[in-house]
Design a protein around this motif. Structure first.
Motif, PDB file in Angstrom:
ATOM      1  N   TYR A  38       6.488   3.464   3.331  1.00  0.00           N
ATOM      2  CA  TYR A  38       6.161   2.709   4.537  1.00  0.00           C
ATOM      3  C   TYR A  38       4.916   1.864   4.324  1.00  0.00           C
ATOM      4  O   TYR A  38       4.100   2.131   3.437  1.00  0.00           O
ATOM      5  N   SER A  39       4.818   0.822   5.126  1.00  0.00           N
ATOM      6  CA  SER A  39       3.612  -0.001   5.165  1.00  0.00           C
ATOM      7  C   SER A  39       3.218  -0.148   6.626  1.00  0.00           C
ATOM      8  O   SER A  39       4.043  -0.004   7.524  1.00  0.00           O
ATOM      9  N   PHE A  40       1.942  -0.406   6.862  1.00  0.00           N
ATOM     10  CA  PHE A  40       1.451  -0.423   8.238  1.00  0.00           C
ATOM     11  C   PHE A  40       0.232  -1.321   8.360  1.00  0.00           C
ATOM     12  O   PHE A  40      -0.358  -1.735   7.359  1.00  0.00           O
ATOM     13  N   ARG A  41      -0.127  -1.597   9.582  1.00  0.00           N
ATOM     14  CA  ARG A  41      -1.417  -2.208   9.874  1.00  0.00           C
ATOM     15  C   ARG A  41      -1.946  -1.607  11.159  1.00  0.00           C
ATOM     16  O   ARG A  41      -1.179  -1.240  12.055  1.00  0.00           O
ATOM     17  N   LYS A  42      -3.255  -1.467  11.218  1.00  0.00           N
ATOM     18  CA  LYS A  42      -3.901  -0.821  12.363  1.00  0.00           C
ATOM     19  C   LYS A  42      -3.902  -1.706  13.605  1.00  0.00           C
ATOM     20  O   LYS A  42      -3.867  -1.223  14.717  1.00  0.00           O
ATOM     21  N   ASP A  43      -3.980  -3.026  13.405  1.00  0.00           N
ATOM     22  CA  ASP A  43      -4.001  -3.940  14.545  1.00  0.00           C
ATOM     23  C   ASP A  43      -3.287  -5.233  14.160  1.00  0.00           C
ATOM     24  O   ASP A  43      -3.015  -5.481  12.999  1.00  0.00           O
ATOM     25  N   ARG A  44      -2.996  -6.035  15.126  1.00  0.00           N
ATOM     26  CA  ARG A  44      -2.233  -7.261  14.868  1.00  0.00           C
ATOM     27  C   ARG A  44      -3.113  -8.389  14.326  1.00  0.00           C
ATOM     28  O   ARG A  44      -2.627  -9.456  14.021  1.00  0.00           O
ATOM     29  N   LEU A  45      -4.414  -8.155  14.202  1.00  0.00           N
ATOM     30  CA  LEU A  45      -5.321  -9.151  13.641  1.00  0.00           C
ATOM     31  C   LEU A  45      -5.379  -9.057  12.119  1.00  0.00           C
ATOM     32  O   LEU A  45      -5.811  -9.974  11.443  1.00  0.00           O
ATOM     33  N   THR A  46      -4.935  -7.923  11.588  1.00  0.00           N
ATOM     34  CA  THR A  46      -4.915  -7.706  10.151  1.00  0.00           C
ATOM     35  C   THR A  46      -3.807  -8.546   9.535  1.00  0.00           C
ATOM     36  O   THR A  46      -2.809  -8.845  10.181  1.00  0.00           O
ATOM     37  N   LYS A  47      -3.967  -8.900   8.277  1.00  0.00           N
ATOM     38  CA  LYS A  47      -2.954  -9.720   7.599  1.00  0.00           C
ATOM     39  C   LYS A  47      -1.578  -9.064   7.701  1.00  0.00           C
ATOM     40  O   LYS A  47      -1.473  -7.844   7.851  1.00  0.00           O
ATOM     41  N   PRO A  48      -0.526  -9.866   7.602  1.00  0.00           N
ATOM     42  CA  PRO A  48       0.833  -9.304   7.695  1.00  0.00           C
ATOM     43  C   PRO A  48       1.068  -8.203   6.660  1.00  0.00           C
ATOM     44  O   PRO A  48       0.541  -8.250   5.558  1.00  0.00           O
ATOM     45  N   ILE A  49       1.856  -7.227   7.058  1.00  0.00           N
ATOM     46  CA  ILE A  49       2.169  -6.114   6.164  1.00  0.00           C
ATOM     47  C   ILE A  49       3.491  -6.368   5.460  1.00  0.00           C
ATOM     48  O   ILE A  49       4.226  -7.286   5.804  1.00  0.00           O
ATOM     49  N   ASN A  50       3.793  -5.569   4.494  1.00  0.00           N
ATOM     50  CA  ASN A  50       5.036  -5.676   3.742  1.00  0.00           C
ATOM     51  C   ASN A  50       6.181  -5.141   4.596  1.00  0.00           C
ATOM     52  O   ASN A  50       6.246  -3.948   4.863  1.00  0.00           O
ATOM     53  N   SER A  51       7.078  -6.005   5.021  1.00  0.00           N
ATOM     54  CA  SER A  51       8.190  -5.561   5.868  1.00  0.00           C
ATOM     55  C   SER A  51       9.303  -4.886   5.066  1.00  0.00           C
ATOM     56  O   SER A  51      10.225  -4.324   5.642  1.00  0.00           O
ATOM     57  N   ASN A  52       9.237  -4.930   3.745  1.00  0.00           N
ATOM     58  CA  ASN A  52      10.158  -4.217   2.855  1.00  0.00           C
ATOM     59  C   ASN A  52       9.332  -3.353   1.907  1.00  0.00           C
ATOM     60  O   ASN A  52       9.156  -3.692   0.735  1.00  0.00           O
ATOM     61  N   PRO A  53       8.802  -2.230   2.411  1.00  0.00           N
ATOM     62  CA  PRO A  53       7.925  -1.414   1.567  1.00  0.00           C
ATOM     63  C   PRO A  53       8.620  -0.925   0.302  1.00  0.00           C
ATOM     64  O   PRO A  53       9.839  -0.764   0.265  1.00  0.00           O
ATOM     65  N   THR A  54       7.816  -0.710  -0.727  1.00  0.00           N
ATOM     66  CA  THR A  54       8.313  -0.224  -2.016  1.00  0.00           C
ATOM     67  C   THR A  54       7.535   1.040  -2.387  1.00  0.00           C
ATOM     68  O   THR A  54       6.658   1.483  -1.646  1.00  0.00           O
ATOM     69  N   ILE A  55       7.806   1.569  -3.570  1.00  0.00           N
ATOM     70  CA  ILE A  55       7.102   2.771  -4.015  1.00  0.00           C
ATOM     71  C   ILE A  55       5.618   2.504  -4.257  1.00  0.00           C
ATOM     72  O   ILE A  55       4.853   3.437  -4.434  1.00  0.00           O
ATOM     73  N   LEU A  56       5.210   1.249  -4.234  1.00  0.00           N
ATOM     74  CA  LEU A  56       3.789   0.911  -4.373  1.00  0.00           C
ATOM     75  C   LEU A  56       3.048   1.061  -3.048  1.00  0.00           C
ATOM     76  O   LEU A  56       1.824   1.042  -3.020  1.00  0.00           O
ATOM     77  N   ASP A  57       3.789   1.188  -1.939  1.00  0.00           N
ATOM     78  CA  ASP A  57       3.189   1.397  -0.628  1.00  0.00           C
ATOM     79  C   ASP A  57       3.008   2.897  -0.386  1.00  0.00           C
ATOM     80  O   ASP A  57       3.169   3.702  -1.296  1.00  0.00           O
TER      81      ASP A  57
END
Length: 80
Positions: free
Chosen positions: A18-37
């Motif tokens: 999974y990938s996430f962000r704490k708030d919507r002001l943070t840069k876009p997150i990876n919408s297709n998470p990989t094993i690096l997330d």
């Protein structure tokens, strides 16, 4: 997640990434998470059938979370 069949190459691990962000002001997150997330580790047996993996994202106060299941074969091949 559900494992439909097990072929000739054994399953080494299966988890949720999974990938996430704490708030919507943070840069876009990876919408297709990989094993690096980030990963949620499954302790379920590596067998055919449905498997339940639980993670409490509500207590983390994430603004957005993207996740998907994957499995890794013993030969290193990864399937999402």
């Amino acid at each position: 997640m559900e494992i439909l069949t097990i072929g000739n190459v054994p399953i080494e691990e299966f988890e949720i990434v999974y990938s996430f962000r704490k708030d919507r002001l943070t840069k876009p997150i990876n919408s297709n998470p990989t094993i690096l997330d980030s990963k949620i580790i499954s302790n379920e047996p590596k067998s055919v059938g449905e498997h339940l993996v639980v993670q409490d994202f509500q207590s983390s106060n994430y603004a957005d979370v993207y996740s998907r299941a994957y499995l890794k074969h013993s030969n290193g091949a990864i399937v999402y």
